[in-house]
Write a protein that holds these residues in place. Structure first.
Motif, PDB file in Angstrom:
ATOM      1  N   THR A 219       0.916  -1.144  -0.156  1.00 54.94           N
ATOM      2  CA  THR A 219      -0.138  -0.036   0.131  1.00 54.94           C
ATOM      3  C   THR A 219       0.696   1.304   0.087  1.00 54.94           C
ATOM      4  O   THR A 219       0.577   2.279  -0.718  1.00 54.94           O
ATOM      5  N   GLN A 220       1.837   1.283   0.785  1.00 52.02           N
ATOM      6  CA  GLN A 220       2.820   2.242   0.649  1.00 52.02           C
ATOM      7  C   GLN A 220       3.506   2.414  -0.659  1.00 52.02           C
ATOM      8  O   GLN A 220       3.696   3.681  -1.093  1.00 52.02           O
TER       9      GLN A 220
ATOM     10  N   ALA B  15      -3.318  10.084 -10.279  1.00 47.22           N
ATOM     11  CA  ALA B  15      -3.549   8.564  -9.930  1.00 47.22           C
ATOM     12  C   ALA B  15      -4.244   8.585  -8.603  1.00 47.22           C
ATOM     13  O   ALA B  15      -4.586   7.465  -8.203  1.00 47.22           O
ATOM     14  N   TYR B  16      -4.815   9.875  -8.201  1.00 46.40           N
ATOM     15  CA  TYR B  16      -5.224   9.807  -6.688  1.00 46.40           C
ATOM     16  C   TYR B  16      -6.477   9.118  -6.820  1.00 46.40           C
ATOM     17  O   TYR B  16      -6.983   8.501  -5.458  1.00 46.40           O
ATOM     18  N   GLN B  17      -7.416   8.943  -7.734  1.00 46.27           N
ATOM     19  CA  GLN B  17      -8.500   7.997  -7.587  1.00 46.27           C
ATOM     20  C   GLN B  17      -8.359   6.748  -7.395  1.00 46.27           C
ATOM     21  O   GLN B  17      -9.232   6.144  -6.640  1.00 46.27           O
ATOM     22  N   THR B  18      -7.309   6.220  -7.857  1.00 51.06           N
ATOM     23  CA  THR B  18      -7.071   4.664  -7.746  1.00 51.06           C
ATOM     24  C   THR B  18      -6.558   4.553  -6.226  1.00 51.06           C
ATOM     25  O   THR B  18      -7.227   3.521  -5.562  1.00 51.06           O
ATOM     26  N   LEU B  19      -5.861   5.432  -5.603  1.00 54.50           N
ATOM     27  CA  LEU B  19      -5.683   5.431  -4.077  1.00 54.50           C
ATOM     28  C   LEU B  19      -6.726   5.503  -3.232  1.00 54.50           C
ATOM     29  O   LEU B  19      -6.994   4.837  -2.250  1.00 54.50           O
ATOM     30  N   ARG B  20      -7.511   6.590  -3.757  1.00 53.84           N
ATOM     31  CA  ARG B  20      -8.911   6.801  -2.833  1.00 53.84           C
ATOM     32  C   ARG B  20      -9.767   5.658  -2.833  1.00 53.84           C
ATOM     33  O   ARG B  20     -10.375   5.221  -1.985  1.00 53.84           O
ATOM     34  N   HIS B  21      -9.935   5.138  -4.143  1.00 54.39           N
ATOM     35  CA  HIS B  21     -10.922   3.831  -4.285  1.00 54.39           C
ATOM     36  C   HIS B  21     -10.170   2.731  -3.364  1.00 54.39           C
ATOM     37  O   HIS B  21     -11.100   2.052  -2.691  1.00 54.39           O
TER      38      HIS B  21
ATOM     39  N   GLY C  93      -2.081  -4.897  -7.643  1.00 51.39           N
ATOM     40  CA  GLY C  93      -2.825  -4.586  -8.787  1.00 51.39           C
ATOM     41  C   GLY C  93      -3.384  -3.216  -9.019  1.00 51.39           C
ATOM     42  O   GLY C  93      -3.525  -2.659 -10.195  1.00 51.39           O
ATOM     43  N   GLU C  94      -3.612  -2.750  -7.959  1.00 54.35           N
ATOM     44  CA  GLU C  94      -4.058  -1.155  -8.216  1.00 54.35           C
ATOM     45  C   GLU C  94      -2.840  -0.379  -8.445  1.00 54.35           C
ATOM     46  O   GLU C  94      -3.021   0.662  -9.185  1.00 54.35           O
ATOM     47  N   LEU C  95      -1.784  -0.623  -7.926  1.00 54.82           N
ATOM     48  CA  LEU C  95      -0.484  -0.061  -8.523  1.00 54.82           C
ATOM     49  C   LEU C  95      -0.583  -0.020  -9.978  1.00 54.82           C
ATOM     50  O   LEU C  95       0.072   0.959 -10.712  1.00 54.82           O
ATOM     51  N   SER C  96      -0.477  -1.389 -10.278  1.00 56.28           N
ATOM     52  CA  SER C  96      -0.343  -1.631 -11.740  1.00 56.28           C
ATOM     53  C   SER C  96      -1.330  -0.921 -12.658  1.00 56.28           C
ATOM     54  O   SER C  96      -0.976  -0.195 -13.787  1.00 56.28           O
ATOM     55  N   ARG C  97      -2.508  -0.757 -12.221  1.00 56.02           N
ATOM     56  CA  ARG C  97      -3.460  -0.085 -12.890  1.00 56.02           C
ATOM     57  C   ARG C  97      -3.391   1.470 -12.724  1.00 56.02           C
ATOM     58  O   ARG C  97      -3.420   2.104 -13.756  1.00 56.02           O
ATOM     59  N   ALA C  98      -2.759   1.911 -11.785  1.00 63.08           N
ATOM     60  CA  ALA C  98      -2.281   3.416 -11.762  1.00 63.08           C
ATOM     61  C   ALA C  98      -1.413   3.691 -12.656  1.00 63.08           C
ATOM     62  O   ALA C  98      -1.439   4.711 -13.499  1.00 63.08           O
ATOM     63  N   VAL C  99      -0.110   2.978 -12.980  1.00 61.44           N
ATOM     64  CA  VAL C  99       0.835   3.012 -13.745  1.00 61.44           C
ATOM     65  C   VAL C  99       0.698   2.803 -15.204  1.00 61.44           C
ATOM     66  O   VAL C  99       1.044   3.404 -16.098  1.00 61.44           O
ATOM     67  N   SER C 100      -0.441   1.946 -15.243  1.00 61.64           N
ATOM     68  CA  SER C 100      -0.904   1.671 -16.780  1.00 61.64           C
ATOM     69  C   SER C 100      -0.995   2.870 -17.703  1.00 61.64           C
ATOM     70  O   SER C 100      -0.864   2.945 -18.961  1.00 61.64           O
ATOM     71  N   SER C 101      -1.692   3.795 -17.319  1.00 56.81           N
ATOM     72  CA  SER C 101      -1.955   5.068 -17.673  1.00 56.81           C
ATOM     73  C   SER C 101      -0.756   5.750 -18.250  1.00 56.81           C
ATOM     74  O   SER C 101      -0.694   6.392 -19.149  1.00 56.81           O
ATOM     75  N   LYS C 102       0.400   5.645 -17.399  1.00 56.77           N
ATOM     76  CA  LYS C 102       1.659   6.204 -18.079  1.00 56.77           C
ATOM     77  C   LYS C 102       2.077   5.175 -19.088  1.00 56.77           C
ATOM     78  O   LYS C 102       2.671   5.843 -20.068  1.00 56.77           O
ATOM     79  N   THR C 103       2.090   4.052 -19.031  1.00 57.04           N
ATOM     80  CA  THR C 103       2.502   3.157 -19.982  1.00 57.04           C
ATOM     81  C   THR C 103       1.671   3.322 -21.365  1.00 57.04           C
ATOM     82  O   THR C 103       2.361   3.398 -22.163  1.00 57.04           O
ATOM     83  N   LEU C 104       0.419   3.475 -21.258  1.00 61.78           N
ATOM     84  CA  LEU C 104      -0.465   3.930 -22.481  1.00 61.78           C
ATOM     85  C   LEU C 104       0.150   5.179 -23.203  1.00 61.78           C
ATOM     86  O   LEU C 104       0.348   5.462 -24.227  1.00 61.78           O
ATOM     87  N   GLY C 105       0.574   6.153 -22.259  1.00 61.74           N
ATOM     88  CA  GLY C 105       1.066   7.579 -22.805  1.00 61.74           C
ATOM     89  C   GLY C 105       2.350   7.407 -23.331  1.00 61.74           C
ATOM     90  O   GLY C 105       2.694   7.909 -24.310  1.00 61.74           O
TER      91      GLY C 105
END
Length: 230
Positions: A104-105, A117-123, A171-183
């Motif tokens: 989580t950290q 990516a704050y929405q991923t952390l908040r969720h 998995g949530e970290l991977s999801r947050a980073v995925s937007s950067k990968t797509l970019g």
């Protein structure tokens, strides 16, 4: 501390001024109380240090304040979970709880670098953080009860749940980073497209680079057995 002192001083000044302007008496006391409250709130707000995310002011970043709120909520939840983890006696449960905290950290650290990516952390902290705290609190209660048959069952269930939670955090970290990968993929395509428009053969360049890297790796691999034989 500075906020409290400034608020208190401002409240007294406003109260004194209001009492004097109102001519004293009951009306003056009422005005003084109201102005004291307003002065305290105003001074406290103005002297509150602005929230930072990393080295940047939250107000200077898109969604900076929302990201700061999500980070603060996550850290508060992690503090509660850490307190419960220290009460856990079983070493395996203790390790799994620590692994969850570390995972989580990592997500919190990423949002510190990329506030978008704050929405991923908040969720994540809203849905899973609360459940994790509740799980550990219940386990600590069972473990301290002395009912050995129930402790064994609670131990197994808690370990399984914490393992799932750790995977979820990753998995949530991977999801947050995925937007950067797509970019990055989009930027790469744009660069190659622009290069082709300027007459460069990007396909040949990429193929030659890959062949050169493969050749260097093959040479390095063939060198290792000879060095071992010596």
């Amino acid at each position: 501390m500075l906020q409290v002192i400034c608020g208190f001083v401002a409240g007294l000044l406003f109260a004194g001024l209001g009492f004097w302007l109102a001519g004293g008496g009951v009306v003056g006391l009422v005005v003084a109380v109201v102005l004291a409250a307003l002065g305290y709130v105003a001074a406290s707000t103005l002297t509150e240090p602005e929230r930072r995310i990393g080295k940047m002011l939250a107000s200077a970043l898109p969604n900076g304040q929302k990201a700061a709120d999500a980070i603060d909520a996550a850290n508060a939840r992690l503090n509660n979970i850490n307190m419960l983890t220290r009460q856990v006696r079983d070493p395996v449960v203790h390790k799994e709880a620590n692994d969850f905290v570390v995972a989580t950290q990592d997500l919190v650290k990423y949002v510190t670098r990329d506030p978008s990516a704050y929405q991923t952390l908040r969720h994540y902290i809203t849905v899973y953080g609360e459940q994790t705290e509740k799980l550990l609190r219940s386990y600590v209660d069972v473990e301290s009860s002395g009912a050995h048959d129930q402790i064994a069952k609670a131990r197994q269930e808690t370990i399984e749940a914490l393992q799932v939670l750790e995977q979820t955090a990753a998995g949530e970290l991977s999801r947050a980073v995925s937007s950067k990968t797509l970019g990055i993929a989009a930027d790469s395509d744009a660069i190659q497209r622009l290069a082709r428009m300027d007459g460069y053969d990007t396909d040949t360049a990429v193929a030659e680079k890959a062949a050169s890297a493969a050749s260097a790796a093959s040479a390095e691999a063939s060198k290792e057995p000879r060095e071992g034989a010596q």
